[in-house]
Design a protein around this motif. Sequence first.
Motif, PDB file in Angstrom:
ATOM      1  N   LYS A 145       9.651  46.516  55.818  1.00  0.00           N
ATOM      2  CA  LYS A 145       8.342  47.062  56.135  1.00  0.00           C
ATOM      3  C   LYS A 145       7.594  47.419  54.854  1.00  0.00           C
ATOM      4  O   LYS A 145       8.192  47.539  53.786  1.00  0.00           O
ATOM      5  CB  LYS A 145       8.486  48.294  57.026  1.00  0.00           C
ATOM      6  N   GLY A 146       6.287  47.596  54.988  1.00  0.00           N
ATOM      7  CA  GLY A 146       5.492  48.027  53.853  1.00  0.00           C
ATOM      8  C   GLY A 146       4.714  46.897  53.219  1.00  0.00           C
ATOM      9  O   GLY A 146       4.829  45.724  53.587  1.00  0.00           O
ATOM     10  N   SER A 147       3.912  47.261  52.250  1.00  0.00           N
ATOM     11  CA  SER A 147       3.027  46.323  51.574  1.00  0.00           C
ATOM     12  C   SER A 147       3.807  45.327  50.731  1.00  0.00           C
ATOM     13  O   SER A 147       4.880  45.636  50.199  1.00  0.00           O
ATOM     14  CB  SER A 147       2.059  47.098  50.681  1.00  0.00           C
ATOM     15  N   ARG A 148       3.276  44.131  50.623  1.00  0.00           N
ATOM     16  CA  ARG A 148       3.864  43.099  49.772  1.00  0.00           C
ATOM     17  C   ARG A 148       2.866  42.660  48.693  1.00  0.00           C
ATOM     18  O   ARG A 148       2.859  41.498  48.285  1.00  0.00           O
ATOM     19  CB  ARG A 148       4.333  41.900  50.597  1.00  0.00           C
ATOM     20  N   LYS A 149       2.039  43.583  48.234  1.00  0.00           N
ATOM     21  CA  LYS A 149       1.172  43.273  47.101  1.00  0.00           C
ATOM     22  C   LYS A 149       2.031  43.086  45.857  1.00  0.00           C
ATOM     23  O   LYS A 149       3.191  43.506  45.801  1.00  0.00           O
ATOM     24  CB  LYS A 149       0.160  44.401  46.885  1.00  0.00           C
ATOM     25  N   LEU A 150       1.431  42.470  44.830  1.00  0.00           N
ATOM     26  CA  LEU A 150       2.189  42.193  43.614  1.00  0.00           C
ATOM     27  C   LEU A 150       2.778  43.464  43.020  1.00  0.00           C
ATOM     28  O   LEU A 150       3.944  43.481  42.612  1.00  0.00           O
ATOM     29  CB  LEU A 150       1.288  41.489  42.590  1.00  0.00           C
ATOM     30  N   ILE A 151       2.016  44.546  42.977  1.00  0.00           N
ATOM     31  CA  ILE A 151       2.512  45.793  42.405  1.00  0.00           C
ATOM     32  C   ILE A 151       3.693  46.332  43.207  1.00  0.00           C
ATOM     33  O   ILE A 151       4.655  46.860  42.643  1.00  0.00           O
ATOM     34  CB  ILE A 151       1.373  46.839  42.318  1.00  0.00           C
ATOM     35  N   ASP A 152       3.654  46.161  44.522  1.00  0.00           N
ATOM     36  CA  ASP A 152       4.761  46.622  45.369  1.00  0.00           C
ATOM     37  C   ASP A 152       6.008  45.772  45.155  1.00  0.00           C
ATOM     38  O   ASP A 152       7.125  46.282  45.105  1.00  0.00           O
ATOM     39  CB  ASP A 152       4.349  46.583  46.837  1.00  0.00           C
ATOM     40  N   MET A 153       5.798  44.477  45.034  1.00  0.00           N
ATOM     41  CA  MET A 153       6.937  43.575  44.819  1.00  0.00           C
ATOM     42  C   MET A 153       7.602  43.849  43.480  1.00  0.00           C
ATOM     43  O   MET A 153       8.829  43.811  43.358  1.00  0.00           O
ATOM     44  CB  MET A 153       6.446  42.132  44.889  1.00  0.00           C
ATOM     45  N   CYS A 154       6.797  44.135  42.463  1.00  0.00           N
ATOM     46  CA  CYS A 154       7.368  44.455  41.149  1.00  0.00           C
ATOM     47  C   CYS A 154       8.198  45.728  41.230  1.00  0.00           C
ATOM     48  O   CYS A 154       9.267  45.832  40.605  1.00  0.00           O
ATOM     49  CB  CYS A 154       6.258  44.599  40.116  1.00  0.00           C
ATOM     50  N   ARG A 155       7.743  46.683  42.005  1.00  0.00           N
ATOM     51  CA  ARG A 155       8.512  47.918  42.168  1.00  0.00           C
ATOM     52  C   ARG A 155       9.820  47.642  42.903  1.00  0.00           C
ATOM     53  O   ARG A 155      10.889  48.119  42.492  1.00  0.00           O
ATOM     54  CB  ARG A 155       7.679  48.936  42.941  1.00  0.00           C
ATOM     55  N   ILE A 156       9.758  46.855  43.960  1.00  0.00           N
ATOM     56  CA  ILE A 156      10.948  46.574  44.762  1.00  0.00           C
ATOM     57  C   ILE A 156      11.998  45.823  43.951  1.00  0.00           C
ATOM     58  O   ILE A 156      13.195  46.099  44.046  1.00  0.00           O
ATOM     59  CB  ILE A 156      10.552  45.774  46.020  1.00  0.00           C
ATOM     60  N   TYR A 157      11.554  44.877  43.107  1.00  0.00           N
ATOM     61  CA  TYR A 157      12.493  44.061  42.331  1.00  0.00           C
ATOM     62  C   TYR A 157      12.664  44.565  40.902  1.00  0.00           C
ATOM     63  O   TYR A 157      13.206  43.850  40.044  1.00  0.00           O
ATOM     64  CB  TYR A 157      12.040  42.600  42.346  1.00  0.00           C
ATOM     65  N   ALA A 158      12.180  45.793  40.638  1.00  0.00           N
ATOM     66  CA  ALA A 158      12.392  46.464  39.345  1.00  0.00           C
ATOM     67  C   ALA A 158      11.833  45.669  38.168  1.00  0.00           C
ATOM     68  O   ALA A 158      12.465  45.533  37.113  1.00  0.00           O
ATOM     69  CB  ALA A 158      13.875  46.761  39.132  1.00  0.00           C
TER      70      ALA A 158
END
Length: 250
Positions: A145-158
């Motif tokens: 769940k949650g946003s899949r914007k580039l900034i969010d993806m970078c956070r998720i994948y460190a």
Amino acid sequence: MTWLDETMVGFDTETTGVSTANDRIVTAAIITRRAGEEPAVRTWLVNPGVEIPARAIEVHGITNEQARAEGMDPKVALEEIAAALAEPLAAGVPVVGFNVQYDLSILEAELARHGLRSLTSRLADGIRPVVDPLVIDRFLDRYRKGSRKLIDMCRIYAVPVVADDLHAADADVLATLDLLPAMAQLHPALHEVTLADLHDQQIEAHRLWATRFAAFLKSKGTTDDLPSPLWPVALPEPEPEPEEALGALF
């Protein structure tokens, strides 16, 4: 060694809006990353020939005054961008972009608008191979769940990024290029798949996502701006017939 260790070409645009058929490119970046070398960066600032809306300026920071004073003639810039993408694609080098369907689609629309050859027509096998971390992530982690914007993806994948730098085309490209190996650490299958297979799998993954998401939107009463199931380029919807022409039929 896999395709993740080979040369990649990142691509991103910033534009006057979100319509691939009607909006214009304002900036573009193409960054070539080769193992053991500093990335080769090419950027373009384009005079779109139309007013850049305030909302778009808030996103990418390019004002109308700057675009008019410093921007390239769009026909010259678009030809350079298309040529810079066609060369690596023809050699089998992947073009990488985040939500790249949008960038490739608006590029094709812009090339047509200015009477230039489409990117598709410059390539014997069409626009391939293309890699989009967003398409891959939606498929491999579809229930997150949650946003899949580039900034969010970078956070998720460190992937370390400076949030204020994103929405500049070159910063977005660098972040996207860093995102792929980070994703491969969590999803080792990315090391094993060939580029050709990955491209074809993304076509199907995007089709499935777009079909399901469009059905969800329709269930909520939304019928406009539904996602196209085509990837990596979505053909723009044809312009509606003028009312006068329609009236003549009845």
